[in-house]
Design a protein around this motif. Structure first.
Motif, PDB file in Angstrom:
ATOM      1  N   TYR A  60       0.747  -1.133   0.044  1.00  0.00           N
ATOM      2  CA  TYR A  60       0.096   0.051   0.015  1.00  0.00           C
ATOM      3  C   TYR A  60       0.793   1.181  -0.001  1.00  0.00           C
ATOM      4  O   TYR A  60       0.328   2.141  -0.357  1.00  0.00           O
ATOM      5  N   TYR A  61       2.075   1.250   0.541  1.00  0.00           N
ATOM      6  CA  TYR A  61       2.695   2.449   0.572  1.00  0.00           C
ATOM      7  C   TYR A  61       4.026   2.637  -0.392  1.00  0.00           C
ATOM      8  O   TYR A  61       4.858   3.649  -0.400  1.00  0.00           O
ATOM      9  N   LYS A  62       4.498   1.441  -1.079  1.00  0.00           N
ATOM     10  CA  LYS A  62       5.630   1.398  -1.731  1.00  0.00           C
ATOM     11  C   LYS A  62       5.010   2.038  -3.160  1.00  0.00           C
ATOM     12  O   LYS A  62       4.143   1.579  -3.764  1.00  0.00           O
ATOM     13  N   ASP A  63       5.874   2.760  -3.758  1.00  0.00           N
ATOM     14  CA  ASP A  63       5.862   3.463  -5.195  1.00  0.00           C
ATOM     15  C   ASP A  63       6.300   2.152  -6.121  1.00  0.00           C
ATOM     16  O   ASP A  63       7.449   2.188  -6.428  1.00  0.00           O
ATOM     17  N   GLY A  64       5.466   1.110  -6.506  1.00  0.00           N
ATOM     18  CA  GLY A  64       6.009   0.312  -7.418  1.00  0.00           C
ATOM     19  C   GLY A  64       5.801  -1.109  -6.783  1.00  0.00           C
ATOM     20  O   GLY A  64       5.102  -1.145  -5.690  1.00  0.00           O
ATOM     21  N   LYS A  65       6.126  -2.166  -7.474  1.00  0.00           N
ATOM     22  CA  LYS A  65       5.864  -3.643  -6.989  1.00  0.00           C
ATOM     23  C   LYS A  65       6.883  -3.837  -5.798  1.00  0.00           C
ATOM     24  O   LYS A  65       8.000  -3.707  -6.062  1.00  0.00           O
ATOM     25  N   PRO A  66       6.227  -4.338  -4.691  1.00  0.00           N
ATOM     26  CA  PRO A  66       7.137  -4.870  -3.718  1.00  0.00           C
ATOM     27  C   PRO A  66       7.943  -5.983  -3.878  1.00  0.00           C
ATOM     28  O   PRO A  66       7.757  -7.033  -4.643  1.00  0.00           O
ATOM     29  N   ASN A  67       9.302  -6.128  -3.519  1.00  0.00           N
ATOM     30  CA  ASN A  67      10.171  -7.213  -3.749  1.00  0.00           C
ATOM     31  C   ASN A  67       9.598  -8.516  -2.965  1.00  0.00           C
ATOM     32  O   ASN A  67       9.949  -9.547  -3.335  1.00  0.00           O
ATOM     33  N   PHE A  68       8.702  -8.268  -1.812  1.00  0.00           N
ATOM     34  CA  PHE A  68       8.108  -9.357  -1.371  1.00  0.00           C
ATOM     35  C   PHE A  68       7.334 -10.277  -2.169  1.00  0.00           C
ATOM     36  O   PHE A  68       7.029 -11.357  -2.205  1.00  0.00           O
ATOM     37  N   LEU A 276      10.113  -0.334   7.093  1.00  0.00           N
ATOM     38  CA  LEU A 276       9.631  -1.534   6.141  1.00  0.00           C
ATOM     39  C   LEU A 276      10.172  -1.540   4.704  1.00  0.00           C
ATOM     40  O   LEU A 276      10.503  -2.373   4.108  1.00  0.00           O
ATOM     41  N   LEU A 277       9.720  -0.031   4.300  1.00  0.00           N
ATOM     42  CA  LEU A 277      10.204   0.058   2.856  1.00  0.00           C
ATOM     43  C   LEU A 277      11.673  -0.135   2.522  1.00  0.00           C
ATOM     44  O   LEU A 277      12.132  -0.462   1.447  1.00  0.00           O
ATOM     45  N   ASP A 278      12.531   0.571   3.548  1.00  0.00           N
ATOM     46  CA  ASP A 278      14.133   0.372   3.428  1.00  0.00           C
ATOM     47  C   ASP A 278      14.333  -1.296   3.482  1.00  0.00           C
ATOM     48  O   ASP A 278      15.197  -1.608   2.558  1.00  0.00           O
ATOM     49  N   LEU A 283      15.621  -6.433   0.351  1.00  0.00           N
ATOM     50  CA  LEU A 283      15.331  -7.829  -0.268  1.00  0.00           C
ATOM     51  C   LEU A 283      15.826  -7.812  -1.917  1.00  0.00           C
ATOM     52  O   LEU A 283      16.118  -8.817  -2.294  1.00  0.00           O
ATOM     53  N   GLY A 284      15.323  -6.593  -2.354  1.00  0.00           N
ATOM     54  CA  GLY A 284      15.778  -6.351  -3.885  1.00  0.00           C
ATOM     55  C   GLY A 284      17.213  -6.773  -4.176  1.00  0.00           C
ATOM     56  O   GLY A 284      17.471  -7.473  -4.902  1.00  0.00           O
TER      57      GLY A 284
END
Length: 366
Positions: A60-68, A276-278, A283-284
């Motif tokens: 919901y908060y990342k700009d783009g697809k999460p690496n998760f 969390l976004l960091d 993860l990427g």
């Protein structure tokens, strides 16, 4: 009758020779098919305090697809400690590092305060490269559990004394004051240098050293993302991978997004989300390395959930999320386990957190 017996015996022989076994915490044995490809390297990324709602934050908060979302294997881990239904980070990390359920506050010791060998110690002795990266001090509960053995997580100076002889090839995080501003007056930085470590206290180096490395960029914990920490965690992870991957035998790297937990304890949604976004960005780095390398297993999990964090609606407005908390402590909810790479299929299902250690060791053939 004799033919049927021979067929049955042959069947058991085939089954026995096609599996290896993994001992888990309750002394049962989980079979692992010999068809499972084993990794040369394992990267274990721990989002401290990261439950499913924290993971969902990336959506919901990342700009783009999460690496998760790049992971194809997902399991669930049961996190209770030996002393409490709800674990703390020390006992929660010792299950990953040593495969034992212990009491809250324990660092690398069992419930009787007896030291237990860690995965880092075992692999280092076998010639593997090892590394520890965190956004806390390296003496904090999670990183400490991989190289130290003390009865209480608050024994920061005692934890630091394990570092020179730990066998860890790469340390990066905070915790400088426990090396050079100690109550006992010891200069552990000098001791680390005498043991062959190159010490960095001003900034993350651009390229890995030929020596073992101790990188301590804060007196205690690293700054928050909101305080300008920048890309320390992804960059330190990248540097560690560049260094450790030079080892022909293989490596083990533990990376902790420590302050996801701290945002949860503070009931500070903005703090948690930035951390969390960091972590997702980190993860990427790990997944990109593993994809290119082809011999690396990436595992992502948490020691426990913190804050009883939920992504609730803002009143009756179901198009607006208002993060909320139910506690300033930890919760007993299960936490997700993500895996990608050789051996990832072992991490499906629901299991005790200790099994993560045993599965990793089995994949290293230990």
């Amino acid at each position: 009758m004799k033919i049927r017996f021979l067929i049955l015996l042959l069947s058991f022989t085939i089954i026995a020779t096609s599996c290896v076994s993994v001992q888990v915490s309750d002394n049962t044995v989980t079979p692992i098919s010999a068809d499972v490809k084993k990794p040369k390297n394992i990267i274990l990324l721990i989002g401290d305090g990261m439950g499913l709602s924290q993971v969902s934050t990336a959506i919901y908060y990342k700009d783009g697809k999460p690496n998760f979302e790049r992971f194809h294997t997902i399991g669930l881990s049961k996190t209770s400690s030996a002393s409490d239904l709800i674990t703390d980070s020390a006992a929660g990390a010792t299950v990953f590092s040593a495969g034992v359920k212990t009491y809250n506050g324990a660092i690398g010791v069992d419930k009787d305060t007896i030291a237990v060998p860690t995965i880092v110690e075992q692999l280092s002795k076998e010639g593997y490269a090892t590394g520890i990266v965190a956004t806390s001090s390296i003496q904090h509960a999670t990183p400490a559990s991989f190289y130290a053995h003390v009865k209480s997580r608050r024994m920061y100076e005692e934890i630091s004394e394990f570092a020179p002889n730990s066998g860890v090839n790469f340390f990066a995080g905070g915790g400088l004051k426990f090396f050079n501003q100690r109550k006992d007056g010891k200069d552990l930085l000098a001791e680390m240098k005498a043991k062959g470590y190159e010490v960095f206290t001003d900034q993350l180096p651009q390229t890995p050293s030929e020596k073992n490395e101790l990188i301590l960029l804060a007196a205690d914990g690293m700054p928050k993302m909101s305080e300008g920490r920048g890309d320390f965690l992804p960059n330190a992870t990248k540097l560690a991978l560049e260094k450790l991957s030079k080892n022909e035998k293989g490596f083990f790297l533990m990376v902790e997004g420590s302050q996801i937990d701290w945002g949860g304890h503070d009931n500070d949604a903005d703090y948690l989300i930035k951390e969390l976004l960091d972590f997702d960005k980190t993860l990427g780095v790990a997944l990109d390395f593993a994809k290119q390398n082809g011999e690396t297993l990436v595992i992502v999990t948490a020691d426990h959930e913190t804050g009883g964090y939920t992504l609730a609606s803002d009143g009756k407005d179901y198009n607006k999320i208002k993060p909320s908390f139910s506690t300033t402590g930890h919760s007993g909810t299960m936490v997700p386990v993500f895996a990608e790479g050789p051996g990832a299929s072992l991490f499906n299902g629901i299991y005790e957190s200790t099994e993560i250690y045993y599965k990793m060791m089995a994949l290293f053939n230990k």
